[in-house]
Write a protein that holds these residues in place. Structure first.
Motif, PDB file in Angstrom:
ATOM      1  N   GLY A 105      -4.804   2.521  -5.034  1.00 28.57           N
ATOM      2  CA  GLY A 105      -3.407   2.279  -5.794  1.00 28.57           C
ATOM      3  C   GLY A 105      -2.400   1.407  -5.265  1.00 28.57           C
ATOM      4  O   GLY A 105      -1.396   1.252  -5.508  1.00 28.57           O
ATOM      5  N   GLY A 106      -2.988   0.538  -4.344  1.00 29.69           N
ATOM      6  CA  GLY A 106      -2.003  -0.305  -3.623  1.00 29.69           C
ATOM      7  C   GLY A 106      -2.059  -1.683  -4.501  1.00 29.69           C
ATOM      8  O   GLY A 106      -2.829  -1.672  -5.708  1.00 29.69           O
ATOM      9  N   ALA A 107      -1.356  -2.878  -4.121  1.00 35.29           N
ATOM     10  CA  ALA A 107      -1.325  -4.058  -4.964  1.00 35.29           C
ATOM     11  C   ALA A 107      -0.972  -5.120  -4.030  1.00 35.29           C
ATOM     12  O   ALA A 107      -0.883  -4.864  -2.716  1.00 35.29           O
ATOM     13  N   MET A 108      -1.086  -6.224  -4.648  1.00 37.48           N
ATOM     14  CA  MET A 108      -0.637  -7.655  -3.811  1.00 37.48           C
ATOM     15  C   MET A 108       0.295  -8.270  -4.832  1.00 37.48           C
ATOM     16  O   MET A 108       0.212  -8.303  -5.958  1.00 37.48           O
ATOM     17  N   THR A 109       1.185  -9.122  -4.224  1.00 36.54           N
ATOM     18  CA  THR A 109       1.991  -9.762  -5.006  1.00 36.54           C
ATOM     19  C   THR A 109       1.497 -10.864  -5.470  1.00 36.54           C
ATOM     20  O   THR A 109       0.533 -11.419  -5.039  1.00 36.54           O
ATOM     21  N   THR A 121       5.923   6.715   0.312  1.00 36.24           N
ATOM     22  CA  THR A 121       6.276   5.643   1.182  1.00 36.24           C
ATOM     23  C   THR A 121       5.669   4.207   0.919  1.00 36.24           C
ATOM     24  O   THR A 121       4.383   4.615   0.931  1.00 36.24           O
ATOM     25  N   LEU A 122       5.969   3.350   0.621  1.00 33.38           N
ATOM     26  CA  LEU A 122       5.220   2.051   0.689  1.00 33.38           C
ATOM     27  C   LEU A 122       5.272   1.159   1.722  1.00 33.38           C
ATOM     28  O   LEU A 122       6.232   1.175   2.520  1.00 33.38           O
ATOM     29  N   ILE A 123       4.189   0.645   1.953  1.00 28.83           N
ATOM     30  CA  ILE A 123       4.096  -0.287   3.334  1.00 28.83           C
ATOM     31  C   ILE A 123       3.774  -1.713   2.783  1.00 28.83           C
ATOM     32  O   ILE A 123       2.951  -1.913   2.012  1.00 28.83           O
ATOM     33  N   PHE A 124       4.679  -2.614   3.055  1.00 29.33           N
ATOM     34  CA  PHE A 124       4.618  -4.223   2.808  1.00 29.33           C
ATOM     35  C   PHE A 124       4.042  -4.727   4.120  1.00 29.33           C
ATOM     36  O   PHE A 124       4.642  -4.607   5.303  1.00 29.33           O
ATOM     37  N   SER A 125       2.983  -5.549   3.976  1.00 35.10           N
ATOM     38  CA  SER A 125       2.459  -6.285   5.016  1.00 35.10           C
ATOM     39  C   SER A 125       2.051  -7.552   4.813  1.00 35.10           C
ATOM     40  O   SER A 125       1.527  -7.939   3.534  1.00 35.10           O
ATOM     41  N   THR A 169       0.711  -1.309   0.049  1.00 33.61           N
ATOM     42  CA  THR A 169      -0.232   0.123   0.003  1.00 33.61           C
ATOM     43  C   THR A 169       0.885   1.304  -0.028  1.00 33.61           C
ATOM     44  O   THR A 169       1.997   1.184   0.437  1.00 33.61           O
ATOM     45  N   ILE A 170       0.322   2.372  -0.312  1.00 31.15           N
ATOM     46  CA  ILE A 170       0.996   3.658  -0.612  1.00 31.15           C
ATOM     47  C   ILE A 170       0.511   4.342   0.634  1.00 31.15           C
ATOM     48  O   ILE A 170      -0.691   4.511   0.868  1.00 31.15           O
ATOM     49  N   LYS A 171       1.710   4.690   1.585  1.00 28.09           N
ATOM     50  CA  LYS A 171       1.084   5.896   3.006  1.00 28.09           C
ATOM     51  C   LYS A 171       0.237   6.884   2.438  1.00 28.09           C
ATOM     52  O   LYS A 171       0.771   7.599   1.663  1.00 28.09           O
ATOM     53  N   ASN A 172      -0.591   7.151   3.291  1.00 33.09           N
ATOM     54  CA  ASN A 172      -1.463   8.366   3.168  1.00 33.09           C
ATOM     55  C   ASN A 172      -2.094   8.564   1.668  1.00 33.09           C
ATOM     56  O   ASN A 172      -2.231   9.852   1.157  1.00 33.09           O
TER      57      ASN A 172
END
Length: 128
Positions: free
Chosen positions: A51-55, A70-74, A44-47
């Motif tokens: 527009g995010g994605a999954m692998t 900033t990208l967030i990987f979880s 996901t893209i912070k704030n």
């Protein structure tokens, strides 16, 4: 009147083209500590809403975002990572296993020592 409409359309088109240049396409692969690719990692893209994605099944992702965001990987079982982008389009990430802190009772949790053993009985597992 035609000149006015043509000028207006050109100005609108050039402003949209200038805005489209503010985005970069970031791609990469997400792996664990022993270079196994991870499927289903949330990127996901912070704030930013959307527009995010999954692998995918090969651990690859593609995101379109603004430079220097900033990208967030979880992913379940792994520590969440926030990585600030530069102006680059390639970002490979290695996630580390999350440290477990408190026990939680549940079922269908992984209880066996073997990698392929899954318990369908109640057991104590840990939640971070």
């Amino acid at each position: 009147m035609k000149l006015y409409i043509t000028t207006l359309l050109l100005m609108l088109g050039s402003s949209l083209a200038a805005h489209a240049q503010d985005y970069i396409q970031v791609t990469g692969t997400v792996t664990d500590g022993i270079n196994n690719t991870l499927t289903g990692v949330s990127v996901t893209i912070k704030n930013q809403v959307g527009g995010g994605a999954m692998t995918n099944d090969k651990g690859r992702y593609t995101v379109r975002t603004e430079p220097y965001s900033t990208l967030i990987f979880s992913h379940i079982g792994f520590a969440t990572q926030e990585i600030k982008l530069g102006n680059k389009g390639l970002l490979n990430v290695t996630l580390t296993v999350a440290r477990l802190k408190r026990p939680v009772a549940g079922d269908r949790y992984r209880c066996g020592a073997s990698e392929k053993t899954y318990g369908y009985r109640s057991c104590f597992c840990y939640q971070r």
